[in-house]
Design an enzyme around this catalytic site. Sequence first.
Site, short mmCIF file in Angstrom:
data_model
loop_
_atom_site.label_atom_id
_atom_site.label_comp_id
_atom_site.label_asym_id
_atom_site.label_seq_id
_atom_site.Cartn_x
_atom_site.Cartn_y
_atom_site.Cartn_z
N CYS A 33 0.81 -1.22 0.00
CA CYS A 33 0.00 0.00 0.00
C CYS A 33 0.85 1.27 0.00
O CYS A 33 0.32 2.36 -0.17
CB CYS A 33 -0.91 0.02 1.22
SG CYS A 33 0.02 -0.03 2.75
N ASP A 35 2.37 2.53 2.54
CA ASP A 35 2.34 3.22 3.82
C ASP A 35 3.66 3.05 4.56
O ASP A 35 4.40 2.10 4.33
CB ASP A 35 1.18 2.71 4.68
CG ASP A 35 -0.16 3.17 4.13
OD1 ASP A 35 -0.17 4.10 3.32
OD2 ASP A 35 -1.19 2.59 4.52
N CYS A 59 -2.74 3.59 7.31
CA CYS A 59 -4.19 3.54 7.41
C CYS A 59 -4.62 3.37 8.88
O CYS A 59 -3.78 3.21 9.77
CB CYS A 59 -4.70 2.36 6.59
SG CYS A 59 -4.26 0.79 7.33
N CYS A 103 -1.36 -4.76 7.37
CA CYS A 103 -1.09 -3.49 8.04
C CYS A 103 -0.43 -3.73 9.40
O CYS A 103 0.39 -2.93 9.86
CB CYS A 103 -2.38 -2.72 8.25
SG CYS A 103 -3.43 -2.67 6.80
#
Length: 145
Positions: A33, A35, A59, A103
């Site tokens: 992603c 991130d 996120c 994540c």
Amino acid sequence: MYSEKVMDHFQNPRNVGEIENASGTGTVGNAKCGDIMRIYLDIDENQIIRDVKFKTFGCGAAVATSSMATELVKGKSIQEAMQITNKAVMEALDGLPPVKVHCSLLAEEAIHAALWDYAQKNHIEIAGLEQPKSDISEEEEEEEY
Ligand code: FES
């Protein structure tokens, strides 16, 4: 879709910020992603994690897992912190939706990267710790040995 604990840690994240002159910092990125997560560790002379802070461009699930991960490693020894996996963090949060599992890896990887940085600075080895692959620390380029 998210547990109450995830929502709580997302809305009121613990240990956000940075530590000046940290004993170790780790910055990792998630290839899926894009991130980014940075963890700062303050480790005392008995190898106890006195304080920990994090910053992220991530996120909500990354914020919640990092918040919980910092709570779990604070006050622990380095070896105890090594045992705290993303699974343990997810369990402490009463689970994450499957698409958000990646994540939770950011926090674990960033803690390992910060421990690696600490070990390098102090010329010690931490059992079971390998150089983090997703370390994207721009502060100093790794030298070839
Ligand atoms: Fe990137 Fe969650 S979507 S860390």
